[in-house]
Design an enzyme around this catalytic site. Sequence first.
Site, PDB file in Angstrom:
ATOM      1  N   SER A 268      27.427  95.798  90.013  1.00 15.12           N
ATOM      2  CA  SER A 268      27.979  97.064  90.503  1.00 15.12           C
ATOM      3  C   SER A 268      26.973  97.871  91.302  1.00 15.12           C
ATOM      4  O   SER A 268      27.335  98.545  92.271  1.00 15.12           O
ATOM      5  CB  SER A 268      28.488  97.891  89.321  1.00 15.12           C
ATOM      6  OG  SER A 268      29.514  97.209  88.638  1.00 15.12           O
ATOM      7  N   HIS A 320      25.185 102.267  89.193  1.00 16.94           N
ATOM      8  CA  HIS A 320      26.107 102.655  90.267  1.00 16.94           C
ATOM      9  C   HIS A 320      25.439 103.672  91.193  1.00 16.94           C
ATOM     10  O   HIS A 320      25.414 103.509  92.416  1.00 16.94           O
ATOM     11  CB  HIS A 320      27.370 103.283  89.687  1.00 16.94           C
ATOM     12  CG  HIS A 320      28.243 102.319  88.960  1.00 16.94           C
ATOM     13  ND1 HIS A 320      29.453 102.679  88.422  1.00 16.94           N
ATOM     14  CD2 HIS A 320      28.093 100.999  88.682  1.00 16.94           C
ATOM     15  CE1 HIS A 320      30.007 101.635  87.837  1.00 16.94           C
ATOM     16  NE2 HIS A 320      29.194 100.602  87.976  1.00 16.94           N
TER      17      HIS A 320
END
Length: 338
Positions: A268, A320
């Site tokens: 991610s 993230h």
Amino acid sequence: MRRIGSLENETLAHRFCDFLVTLSIDAAADSDGAPESPRWDIWIREEKDVEEARKQFALFEQSPDSESYQVKSKADAIRNERVNHHQRKIAEQRKLQRSMPASRRSAMGGLGGAGMAGRQQRIPVVISVIVLSVIASYSGGFGKPRQSLDSTQLTTEQSVDYALSFVDYRDYVESDGDWFASVRKGEVWRFITPMFLHADPLHLAFNMIWIFLLGSAIERLHGSIFLSILLFLSQLAGMMLQVSLPGAESLPPILQAVAGSPFAIGASGAVYGLFGYLWIRPQMDLSYPIRMSQGNVMLMLAWLVLCMTGMFGPIANGAHLGGLIAGVIAAFLTSSKR
């Protein structure tokens, strides 16, 4: 881009933008989306033009119907000339590219690369990341490796999971919970390898779809080396931020969704790095040949925020955010308009 003001009338908004074009100031009018009382925001692309645009906006509000602002034809001619100039520039670049030896063409593109669109058709880095992620995720038991009946032996799933995680679970236990126990032994690759592990098939599929969509566009445009560097830096930045955050036990319940963890896995961070690059780079270079749709931008940003609420369980939000920051910085540094 900087918003300098709003107008209630669409015609006036576009009239003012036309006037700014004649002053060599790039501007755009955009509706705020309110159907009951729409307003049109005026956006200025270059920071250096903001002060002058504000002065002109104040004058325009005093007499928007003045003859001096009836310049649509002139503005359209300027825009058309810009388009023609850009097309000529692209044609010249393509002609130059075709005239170069193949070996030299392959060496160009580099960090800027916007003028070399379409120069590479194959996407070996993207395919390699997907294949390695699929193999590692399944071989590692999706973060839950099966235990061996013999405590002195490791199963294949344990071996893969321990080797690719940020910290080898055995080092973690022996060091009494030191997150950096494996890195202190010189195993610095662990900042990167967690991207190949995933928590379940859905997690794997979600990340690989985005790696393919975003990564293949970048690799075809800029080349495999550029994509490799961008993936590496995004994953590195994401993992560094993830393990720099305090653990959940040190935070109040309301903040535990953004807690750090040495056992965070998944691509991610790299995905958000690619997204950050493709989101910001077109804002810096008008001629950049790739633009993300507004819907995809909102989807990625909404998912980033929703994950921080904790409603989806433990998620590596630090990865993230760190990856996104790395992608945005890369877009800024590689832009010709920085």
